[in-house]
Design a protein around this motif. Structure first.
Motif, PDB file in Angstrom:
ATOM      1  N   LEU A   3      -6.423 -38.025  26.471  1.00  8.86           N
ATOM      2  CA  LEU A   3      -5.637 -36.811  26.251  1.00  8.86           C
ATOM      3  C   LEU A   3      -5.522 -36.009  27.549  1.00  8.86           C
ATOM      4  CD1 LEU A   3      -7.083 -35.583  22.819  1.00  8.86           C
ATOM      5  CD2 LEU A   3      -4.842 -36.633  23.218  1.00  8.86           C
ATOM      6  N   GLU A   4      -6.632 -35.890  28.249  1.00 16.41           N
ATOM      7  CA  GLU A   4      -6.628 -35.155  29.515  1.00 16.41           C
ATOM      8  C   GLU A   4      -5.689 -35.817  30.525  1.00 16.41           C
ATOM      9  OE1 GLU A   4     -10.031 -33.376  32.471  1.00 16.41           O
ATOM     10  OE2 GLU A   4     -10.086 -35.520  32.047  1.00 16.41           O
ATOM     11  N   SER A   5      -5.762 -37.151  30.641  1.00 14.74           N
ATOM     12  CA  SER A   5      -4.932 -37.834  31.630  1.00 14.74           C
ATOM     13  C   SER A   5      -3.458 -37.816  31.255  1.00 14.74           C
ATOM     14  CB  SER A   5      -5.416 -39.278  31.808  1.00 14.74           C
ATOM     15  OG  SER A   5      -5.052 -40.076  30.710  1.00 14.74           O
ATOM     16  N   GLU A   6      -3.166 -37.638  29.962  1.00 13.63           N
ATOM     17  CA  GLU A   6      -1.778 -37.531  29.516  1.00 13.63           C
ATOM     18  C   GLU A   6      -1.228 -36.112  29.679  1.00 13.63           C
ATOM     19  OE1 GLU A   6       0.307 -39.794  28.573  1.00 13.63           O
ATOM     20  OE2 GLU A   6      -0.890 -41.560  28.040  1.00 13.63           O
ATOM     21  N   GLY A   7      -2.058 -35.217  30.207  1.00 17.77           N
ATOM     22  CA  GLY A   7      -1.591 -33.861  30.504  1.00 17.77           C
ATOM     23  C   GLY A   7      -1.793 -32.848  29.404  1.00 17.77           C
ATOM     24  N   VAL A   8      -2.594 -33.172  28.387  1.00 23.98           N
ATOM     25  CA  VAL A   8      -2.834 -32.228  27.294  1.00 23.98           C
ATOM     26  C   VAL A   8      -3.707 -31.079  27.788  1.00 23.98           C
ATOM     27  CG1 VAL A   8      -3.861 -31.924  25.002  1.00 23.98           C
ATOM     28  CG2 VAL A   8      -2.585 -34.014  25.543  1.00 23.98           C
ATOM     29  N   LYS A   9      -3.243 -29.867  27.573  1.00 24.60           N
ATOM     30  CA  LYS A   9      -3.976 -28.670  27.989  1.00 24.60           C
ATOM     31  C   LYS A   9      -4.532 -27.892  26.807  1.00 24.60           C
ATOM     32  CE  LYS A   9      -2.685 -29.334  32.299  1.00 24.60           C
ATOM     33  NZ  LYS A   9      -3.646 -29.857  33.296  1.00 24.60           N
ATOM     34  N   ASN A  10      -3.864 -27.996  25.658  1.00 21.27           N
ATOM     35  CA  ASN A  10      -4.241 -27.211  24.485  1.00 21.27           C
ATOM     36  C   ASN A  10      -4.171 -28.061  23.224  1.00 21.27           C
ATOM     37  OD1 ASN A  10      -4.294 -24.219  25.587  1.00 21.27           O
ATOM     38  ND2 ASN A  10      -2.436 -25.148  26.409  1.00 21.27           N
ATOM     39  N   TYR A  52     -14.499 -33.433  17.994  1.00 21.02           N
ATOM     40  CA  TYR A  52     -14.709 -32.084  18.531  1.00 21.02           C
ATOM     41  C   TYR A  52     -15.900 -32.038  19.476  1.00 21.02           C
ATOM     42  CZ  TYR A  52     -11.118 -29.507  16.038  1.00 21.02           C
ATOM     43  OH  TYR A  52      -9.906 -29.009  15.620  1.00 21.02           O
ATOM     44  N   HIS A  53     -16.916 -32.826  19.195  1.00 21.35           N
ATOM     45  CA  HIS A  53     -18.078 -32.884  20.089  1.00 21.35           C
ATOM     46  C   HIS A  53     -17.665 -33.414  21.465  1.00 21.35           C
ATOM     47  CE1 HIS A  53     -22.310 -33.245  21.218  1.00 21.35           C
ATOM     48  NE2 HIS A  53     -22.037 -34.469  21.658  1.00 21.35           N
ATOM     49  N   ALA A  54     -16.832 -34.460  21.467  1.00 23.54           N
ATOM     50  CA  ALA A  54     -16.348 -35.015  22.728  1.00 23.54           C
ATOM     51  C   ALA A  54     -15.418 -34.028  23.434  1.00 23.54           C
ATOM     52  CB  ALA A  54     -15.617 -36.331  22.468  1.00 23.54           C
ATOM     53  N   LEU A  55     -14.605 -33.317  22.661  1.00 22.63           N
ATOM     54  CA  LEU A  55     -13.692 -32.323  23.234  1.00 22.63           C
ATOM     55  C   LEU A  55     -14.473 -31.226  23.944  1.00 22.63           C
ATOM     56  CD1 LEU A  55     -10.608 -31.643  23.261  1.00 22.63           C
ATOM     57  CD2 LEU A  55     -11.030 -30.216  21.266  1.00 22.63           C
ATOM     58  N   LYS A  56     -15.550 -30.762  23.312  1.00 23.07           N
ATOM     59  CA  LYS A  56     -16.389 -29.732  23.921  1.00 23.07           C
ATOM     60  C   LYS A  56     -17.123 -30.276  25.140  1.00 23.07           C
ATOM     61  CE  LYS A  56     -20.242 -26.587  22.989  1.00 23.07           C
ATOM     62  NZ  LYS A  56     -21.249 -26.142  21.989  1.00 23.07           N
ATOM     63  N   GLY A  57     -17.559 -31.539  25.062  1.00 22.55           N
ATOM     64  CA  GLY A  57     -18.312 -32.132  26.164  1.00 22.55           C
ATOM     65  C   GLY A  57     -17.499 -32.238  27.436  1.00 22.55           C
ATOM     66  N   LEU A  58     -16.235 -32.632  27.328  1.00 29.99           N
ATOM     67  CA  LEU A  58     -15.398 -32.727  28.519  1.00 29.99           C
ATOM     68  C   LEU A  58     -15.029 -31.344  29.021  1.00 29.99           C
ATOM     69  CD1 LEU A  58     -13.984 -34.665  30.457  1.00 29.99           C
ATOM     70  CD2 LEU A  58     -11.983 -34.599  28.963  1.00 29.99           C
ATOM     71  N   GLY A  59     -14.661 -30.461  28.109  1.00 34.35           N
ATOM     72  CA  GLY A  59     -14.458 -29.055  28.443  1.00 34.35           C
ATOM     73  C   GLY A  59     -13.202 -28.692  29.192  1.00 34.35           C
ATOM     74  N   SER A  60     -12.307 -29.639  29.410  1.00 33.81           N
ATOM     75  CA  SER A  60     -11.107 -29.338  30.200  1.00 33.81           C
ATOM     76  C   SER A  60      -9.893 -28.999  29.339  1.00 33.81           C
ATOM     77  CB  SER A  60     -10.769 -30.534  31.094  1.00 33.81           C
ATOM     78  OG  SER A  60     -10.533 -31.681  30.304  1.00 33.81           O
ATOM     79  N   ILE A  61      -9.972 -29.259  28.039  1.00 31.77           N
ATOM     80  CA  ILE A  61      -8.861 -28.985  27.132  1.00 31.77           C
ATOM     81  C   ILE A  61      -9.229 -27.802  26.245  1.00 31.77           C
ATOM     82  CG2 ILE A  61      -7.397 -29.903  25.293  1.00 31.77           C
ATOM     83  CD1 ILE A  61      -7.927 -32.704  26.402  1.00 31.77           C
ATOM     84  N   LYS A  62      -8.362 -26.823  26.187  1.00 27.72           N
ATOM     85  CA  LYS A  62      -8.633 -25.614  25.394  1.00 27.72           C
ATOM     86  C   LYS A  62      -8.277 -25.864  23.929  1.00 27.72           C
ATOM     87  CE  LYS A  62      -7.596 -20.669  25.149  1.00 27.72           C
ATOM     88  NZ  LYS A  62      -6.805 -19.556  25.738  1.00 27.72           N
ATOM     89  N   HIS A  63      -9.197 -25.494  23.049  1.00 22.80           N
ATOM     90  CA  HIS A  63      -8.944 -25.626  21.615  1.00 22.80           C
ATOM     91  C   HIS A  63      -8.700 -24.255  21.007  1.00 22.80           C
ATOM     92  CE1 HIS A  63     -10.034 -25.817  17.299  1.00 22.80           C
ATOM     93  NE2 HIS A  63      -9.360 -26.952  17.358  1.00 22.80           N
TER      94      HIS A  63
END
Length: 212
Positions: A14-21, A34-45
């Protein structure tokens, strides 16, 4: 090759595809994501009060900035609340990725708690709907989803993820992975010429305009 959970791989894609939010609501069936999303921390939820709100927000976001909108929900009623938003995106040609949690694979097709077959339900209102039953397929499914959403007529894709698939450890190297090429066919020259002729051709004024 590096090893990580399938959801860590998914979030990196998702990050490499340009997802920001991402818009959504956490729930038991989607917590590994969600655990992985928080772990990377670069995409805002951005949390919403209802799953339908989440997908409509992703839709508006996609329309406003011209990118793919992403939303996430848990299994059962969380996932089924995406249906109206998927239909809206389909008829208006809006690229939206809907990520849903699901019961474990052993409970699929057994009318288990919150194990609704959302992938089958949304097939008429999406370009593609997946229920991923092998963690090793997650990277390819996410990459293919971004290609499908944006190639040809844009539209929504849903990825349904059983809980045990989300927790599965896989081999994935983000350094050797990249977005798939998106083919955009050029317009047909004769169609362009015909459209220009229709635009430039003088119209006969109606009687009311002739009187002005």
């Amino acid at each position: 090759m590096p090893r990580m959970t399938s959801m860590e791989a998914a979030v990196r894609i998702l990050e490499s595809e340009g997802v920001k939010n991402i818009f959504g609501i956490p729930g038991a069936g989607i917590l590994p994501f969600y655990h992985a999303l928080k772990g990377l921390g670069s995409i805002k939820h951005m949390i919403t009060r209802h799953e339908e709100s989440a997908i409509h927000m992703a839709d508006g976001y996609a329309r406003a900035i011209g990118a793919v909108g992403v939303c996430a929900a848990t299994s059962g009623p969380g996932a089924s609340n995406f249906v109206t938003g998927l239909y809206t995106a389909q008829v208006d040609s809006i690229p939206i990725l809907a990520i849903t949690g699901q019961n474990v694979r052993a409970q699929l097709g057994r009318e288990a708690f919150q194990a609704v077959d959302i992938a089958e339900i949304v097939k008429p209102v999406t370009k593609k709907a997946y229920c991923v039953r092998d963690g090793g397929l997650v990277p390819w499914v996410f990459r293919e989803a971004f290609k499908i959403m944006q190639e040809g007529r844009p539209g929504p894709v849903l990825i349904d993820l059983p809980l045990d698939v989300q927790k599965e450890e896989i081999e994935y190297d983000p350094e050797t992975d990249a977005p798939l090429p998106i083919f955009r066919s050029p317009p047909h020259p004769k169609q362009v010429a015909k459209a220009l002729d229709m635009i430039l051709k003088p119209n006969h004024p109606s009687c009311c305009w002739a009187a002005v």
